[in-house]
Structure formats: structure tokens, C-alpha cells
Enzyme design. Structure first.
Site, short mmCIF file in Angstrom:
data_model
loop_
_atom_site.label_atom_id
_atom_site.label_comp_id
_atom_site.label_asym_id
_atom_site.label_seq_id
_atom_site.Cartn_x
_atom_site.Cartn_y
_atom_site.Cartn_z
N SER A 556 1.09 -1.11 0.02
CA SER A 556 0.12 -0.19 -0.10
C SER A 556 0.93 1.09 -0.08
O SER A 556 2.16 0.99 0.51
CB SER A 556 -0.79 0.11 1.30
OG SER A 556 -1.71 1.25 1.51
N TYR A 569 -3.08 -0.74 10.41
CA TYR A 569 -3.01 -0.97 8.90
C TYR A 569 -1.75 -0.72 8.19
O TYR A 569 -1.01 -1.57 7.41
CB TYR A 569 -4.38 -0.54 8.04
CG TYR A 569 -4.35 -0.45 6.72
CD1 TYR A 569 -4.85 -1.75 6.07
CD2 TYR A 569 -3.57 0.39 5.68
CE1 TYR A 569 -4.70 -1.96 4.79
CE2 TYR A 569 -3.89 0.27 4.44
CZ TYR A 569 -4.15 -1.05 3.84
OH TYR A 569 -4.49 -0.97 2.50
#
Length: 679
Positions: A556, A569
């Protein structure tokens, strides 16, 4: 063509015959019908023959798969036939007999159909018929089985001369309804489509009954102690453990896709005393050995042998197989023969376990296995009433390295970039994972669709084209046992694994003080720990295969960018990002490349965003949830929304063959976020 009643009847007959594997093997044999149609030039009647063209399968034959030829021109070729030494030239001459445009290219068997004086002709490869054709005293047995209604035709390579031979046999035997072609198959004929089909089935079923009634019990000999089949679960465990090593054996010249079969016919054959002798004789029918190679590789150890011993022996046998195949080529090659195409086996037989078959794609591998089962059935039938006696090795070579066969291979379309590669994608039941699976299949890969949601995985696998393209596995990536099971399913379905995409993920968007240890552990278990477990199992398979491989992490932008309310996350994405670097450094010596993709703002189709993450991120940024994709786009340099297919494009770019010297790289797919620039 299909409006013509004879052609329509031909298609219907072909479908019925091709639907039953007792009648012919996949893509084997051909059928024809003669009749009249209107000549668009003269307006008068013209005699035509419709015949299954080169390639294709009787069970699924369509109008486009038929070649339509003018009978007057086809029969006139006998006047210019230069003799058996130059019979291959006649194949090109068939093109000058075609009626109209379109349709399939005429096959080598066109002469058999056109020159035989019958309105309808079937040429088929039934196991029962080939068993008689490959028996040492096949001519005598054919007479005993059929009397004078079915005539023996000695072995001759398919071609124009064989067509002349069968035509002469029919003319000399007006009472006959067909013939057995030595070493090859059967041909039947009739005045109507119904009569022809009836005669074909009569030959096949009569031969089946003859073999059953006359055959001795246990034609493959007694069971070898210790070579009996393992139990179902033990068998699949052993097959999965062996599969990557077997694939390495079959892929030394070029990578291959695999198929595993542990049907009763295979296991019984391999448990019997005569299987080494019979396997060494090889197959006989041209359709068989063109698919299965001249003979299989047979592991000569019982299934109880330790795995490392079996692997070592497999490598020894492979070296010997390659030497023997090279010698076979050298014995028979002429100065103008095509170059040797490769010396690896297409069929590997493992007693007590089953058969591994290989090809350029899953369908080819599966069909090769089906053909070897046909060959086992043929050997059983021939040994039951006589002795199995396939055609001479020199004749096999003439067909395997036939100039016409080489020309057919050269006409095959260029392989797609990911052809022969087997991919496993986690989280592939929706969103980015689904898009990646779609792109990989489109580029030629076979894909294992792995997802926690089994229904979604099954749906995606079906969308991708079914079991020859993709299979579904239900897997929780936090479970070592389930991950091991997923890779077992992959190697049993396709022979191995070459490309793994760590895509499974979850996200819980909370500020630091609201993030619980459970939130932290869940996200790290799925993405950091899960990626580690998947990559570890992938490395085990890839190193055993000795084919290199690719591992891709869908990380990400958050692995680099420090955003608000996202501690768990982002931290686990950073963990994944460093796994890429660590594994690239460790696995490079095995030819395994490890790279990453850093997406951002993939809202549309995303399972994560749909599961509540989108609403939370929208709240953080103060925009309506339905506008979140637009919001992300506007904060990028390119002002473009990132979609799942854009991430899939990056995965393909990393694995499709152009970046062969790239490892340890992270590719941003975020439409340009300056704060996430890697350097």
C-alpha cells in the site's frame, strides 16, 4: 453448409459419436458425408463432401469445423498422385478442391473419406478397435471377431495411400461394413448417416464384447507386493509432495503445466507385474503417442519408499530418459527432419500414486493423461486376447517428426506471455484480487483463486473459464494448515506454482487510542503473518520445481506514507513492504523474484472499502462515502481514480516477462502521491 441436410446429419452424428469416450478419444478421428448442393457460379448441382477438418473434436464439431470439397476435383487427384514416397504433397492439393470460402483446413485423412465409395464414412479411435489393431495377431483376431464383414488393413501411415488402400479393400469386399486399421483404429461406412453410425457402433461394441468374452483374467499379470495403491488421502499427500519434483523433470526443456490422475485404471496398471514391459513398448495409435510422447517415464519404486529416495531416483530416471530419447531421435532422424523438440517425458507414472501428465496448458496436459488411459485400455484388451504389439519405433518417429506435423505446430498461435505459468492469488474472490486473477488468466496463466469466502472464490474461478483455467480454494491465510492445503490443491490441479500474489487483506481505520490489541493482531495476522506463511510455502514449491518464480506483495501507499488514524493497517503494510526486500535478497539465488505493488485509493469493487473501511476513511476526510474515489483522485498528481485493474496491470508488468532482471522493487499505483515517493 449447415442448411444442407447431409451436412446437418453429419454434425448430429459426430456429436453422438464424440459424446461417448468408448467411441473415440478427444479430438480423435473424423467423419464425413457426401451430397449435392447448389453451385453459386452455375446455379446447378455440385457433388460435395463435408469432412471434419484438421483439429477440433467430434463431440463439439460445428459448421466452421467442416471442410467442404468438390468430389470431382478430389477424385481427380488419383490421376496426378505421384506415389507413396511423395504422398505428403497431396495435402496441399486438397486446397484446390475446396468449395467456397471459410471452413476448416482439410486434414491428412481427407483422402480416406473422399476416395472410399460410400456416402458416409467414420474414422474413429475406439479403445476396443485399437486393441485388436495392436494385437500381435490382429488380422486373425479381426476375422474371428467379425467374419468377413470387417476387413483388416495393414498398418500404413495416414495419408493419400491409406485412402487408396481402404477404397480398394471396400471395392474388393462389398459385404464389408468397415475395416480395422493395423496399429491405428477403425473405419466404417454406410449409404446413409444412420447406417454409417450403426456400422461404427457395431464394430466398436462387437470388439468390446469379443475382448470381454475371449479375454483372460488379469492381462497385466499379478499384483506386485508393495505396489498396491495407497489409500485416497495418502495418495494425494504423496502426489502433492512429489508434484513439484515431477514438474521439474517434465520442464527441463521448456516449462509445462501438469495434471494428476489417480483413476482405478491407472492404479491397477501400475500395481501389476507387466506394467514395466508394456510401458516401455509405448503407445501405438498416432493420436496417442503424439500427445503422450513415444513412451512414459515410470518410477520403479514402491509408494512406501522415502520421499527423498523417490526424488533422487526420479532424477536418475529422467537423465536416462533424456539420453534414450536423444538416441531414439538420432537413430531415425534424416537430414531434413525437424529439430528435436525436447527430450522430457509428457507422462510420468508413479506406482501406488497415479499419473502426472504435462502439456503447454492445462487442457493439453489433461488430454495427454486421457490419451494414456486410452493406451492402458488398448494394452489391456490386446494382452487379454494376444500380445500387445504397437507399430515399429521407426514408424512412430516418422509421424512424430513428420513434416506435416511440424507445419501444424508452426501454425499454432504464439503463446501468451504467461503461458505455462501457474499463479496463486490470495483474496481473489473480489476487488483487486479478482482483477489480478482475471488479468493473469487473460495473459495465459492458470490461476488458483484463494479466498476466505469460498462462494466468491468459486464464482470467480467459474468466470475465468472453469477448471482448465482456474480452480477455487477456501483458505484463511492466518492458518498454516489451510495455506499448506491451498498449495497442495494448486500442485494437484496444475502441477506446481510459479507466481504468487499476496493480496488478502483487511483494514480497520481507528486512531491510536481507539486501536485495540485485537485490531492490531487481526491485521498483522492476515497481512504480515499471512503473507509470510504464503511466501514460505511458495518458496518450498518453487525451489523444488527449479523453474524460478515470482512473489508479488500487494502492499500500500500507506507502507510509506504516514496518514492519520491508521496505525495498525499502515504498520502491517510496512511489514509487508520489508518482507519484499528480505525475500528478494534471500530467494534470488533460486531465480525467485520478489516485488511489491503500492496501490492507493482503490475504492470501486474493493471488498475492504465495502466492508466499512470506506465509510471510516470518508469520515476522516469529511467527504460522502460515495465521493471517496473522486476525493482520492483529486489529491493525486494525475487527478485519476485508481481501479482494481490498474493494480492488476502492475502485477502483470512485474511478471509478464519484460522485467526479468528486477527484484526487490515496489511499484506505486496511486496516480501520484508525492508524499509516498520511494526515493
Amino acid at each position: 453448409m449447415a442448411t444442407n441436410t447431409e451436412a446437418a446429419a453429419l454434425l448430429a452424428r459426430s456429436h453422438r459419436l464424440g459424446a461417448d469416450p468408448r467411441n473415440t478419444n478427444y479430438a480423435g478421428g473424423n467423419t464425413s458425408a457426401k451430397g449435392t448442393d447448389t453451385d453459386p457460379v452455375t446455379g446447378g448441382d455440385v457433388e460435395l463432401m463435408w469432412v471434419k477438418g484438421s483439429g477440433g473434436d467430434l463431440g463439439t464439431l460445428t459448421e466452421a469445423g467442416l471442410a467442404a470439397l468438390r468430389l470431382d476435383r478430389l477424385r481427380a487427384l488419383t490421376d496426378v498422385y505421384p506415389g507413396v514416397e511423395r504422398e505428403d504433397e497431396m495435402v496441399a492439393a486438397f486446397d484446390y478442391c475446396l468449395h467456397g470460402k471459410g471452413g476448416a483446413a482439410p486434414s491428412i485423412d481427407t483422402a480416406m473419406h473422399g476416395l472410399v465409395d460410400a456416402a458416409h464414412v467414420d474414422h474413429l479411435h475406439p479403445d476396443s478397435g485399437i486393441a485388436l489393431a495392436c494385437a500381435a495377431d490382429g488380422e486373425k483376431l479381426t476375422a474371428e471377431c467379425f467374419g468377413d464383414t470387417v476387413v483388416w488393413v495393414p498398418w500404413r501411415r495416414p495419408g493419400f495411400q491409406l485412402g487408396l488402400d481402404i477404397a480398394a479393400v471396400k471395392k474388393a469386399n462389398p459385404q464389408a461394413v468397415g475395416c480395422v486399421l493395423g496399429g491405428h483404429g477403425i473405419t466404417a461406412w454406410g449409404d446413409t448417416s444412420e447406417e454409417c453410425e450403426r456400422n461404427s457402433l457395431h464394430i466398436i461394441r462387437t470388439a468390446e464384447a469379443f475382448l470381454a468374452e475371449r479375454g483372460r483374467p488379469e492381462p497385466f499379470g499379478p499384483v506386485i507386493e508393495g505396489y498396491e495403491a495407497l489409500s485416497g488421502e495418502e495418495r494425494r499427500e504423496r502426489a502433492a509432495a512429489l508434484a513439484p519434483y515431477v514438474r521439474a523433470v517434465a520442464s527441463q526443456d521448456r516449462p509445462q503445466v501438469g495434471h494428476f490422475d489417480d483413476s482405478d485404471a491407472v492404479l491397477d496398471f501400475l500395481a501389476r507385474a507387466e506394467h514395466p514391459r508394456l510401458a516401455a513398448l509405448g503407445t501405438s495409435c498416432p493420436d496417442h503417442f503424439l500427445r503422450t510422447k513415444v513412451r512414459p517415464l515410470v518410477l520403479d519404486l514402491p509408494p512406501s519408499a522415502p520421499l527423498d529416495e523417490a526424488v533422487a531416483r526420479l532424477k536418475e530416471l529422467h537423465a536416462a530418459y533424456r539420453e534414450e530419447y536423444a538416441a531414439y531421435y538420432a537413430r531415425h532422424a534424416e537430414p531434413d527432419s525437424p529439430a528435436m523438440r525436447g527430450a522430457d517425458p509428457a507422462i510420468v507414472l508413479v506406482p501406488g500414486v497415479g499419473m502426472f501428465s504435462f502439456g503447454k496448458d492445462k487442457q493439453t496436459a489433461r488430454v495427454a493423461g486421457e490419451f494414456y488411459i486410452n493406451a492402458i485400455n488398448v494394452m489391456r484388451g490386446a494382452e487379454a486376447v494376444s500380445t500387445y504389439a504397437p507399430i515399429e519405433e521407426s514408424e512412430k518417429f516418422r509421424i512424430e517428426y513428420w513434416a506435416l506435423e511440424e507445419a501444424k505446430l508452426q501454425r499454432m498461435p504464439k503463446p501468451k506471455p504467461l503461458a505455462t505459468r501457474v499463479a496463486l492469488v490470495t483474496g481473489a474472490g473480489s476487488g483487486i484480487g479478482r482483477a489480478i486473477a482475471q488479468r493473469l488468466v487473460a495473459e495465459g496463466a492458470c490461476v488458483v483463486v484463494a479466498d476466505l469466502n469460498g462462494e466468491n472464490a468459486e464464482r470467480v474461478a467459474e468466470e475465468l473459464g472453469g477448471s482448465d483455467k482456474a480452480v477455487a480454494v477456501t483458505v484463511d491465510v492466518t492458518s498454516e494448515e489451510q495455506i499448506v492445503g491451498a498449495f497442495k490443491a494448486a500442485v494437484l490441479a496444475f502441477g506446481g506454482v510459479d507466481l504468487v500474489v499476496n493480496n488478502a487483506g483487511i483494514s480497520i481505520s481507528k486512531p491510536l487510542l481507539e486501536t485495540s490489541a485485537k485490531d492490531w493482531d487481526l491485521q498483522h495476522d492476515i497481512m504480515a503473518r499471512g503473507s509470510f506463511l504464503v511466501s514460505r510455502e511458495a518458496a518450498r514449491v518453487m525451489t523444488a520445481q527449479e523453474l524460478g518464480g515470482d512473489i508479488v506483495y500487494i502492499a500500500s501507499k500507506n507502507a510509506v506514507f504516514a496518514g492519520p488514524n491508521n496505525i495498525a493497517y499502515s504498520a502491517t503494510k510496512a511489514d509487508q513492504a520489508h518482507q519484499v526486500r528480505l525475500l528478494a535478497a534471500e530467494l534470488g539465488e533460486h531465480g525467485i523474484r520478489v516485488n511489491g505493488v503500492n496501490p492507493d485509493g482503490v475504492v470501486r469493487g474493493s471488498g475492504i472499502f465495502a466492508g466499512g473501511w470506506g465509510a471510516k476513511r470518508a469520515a476522516v476526510y469529511g467527504v460522502p462515502e460515495e465521493k471517496l474515489g473522486e476525493f482520492y483522485a483529486q489529491r493525486t498528481l494525475l487527478k485519476r481514480e485508481v481501479l482494481p485493474e490498474h493494480v492488476a496491470n502492475a502485477v502483470f508488468a512485474l511478471t509478464g516477462g519484460d522485467l526479468t532482471h528486477t527484484t526487490g522493487l515496489h511499484v506505486p499505483v496511486d496516480a501520484g502521491v508525492a508524499a509516498a515517493f520511494l526515493r
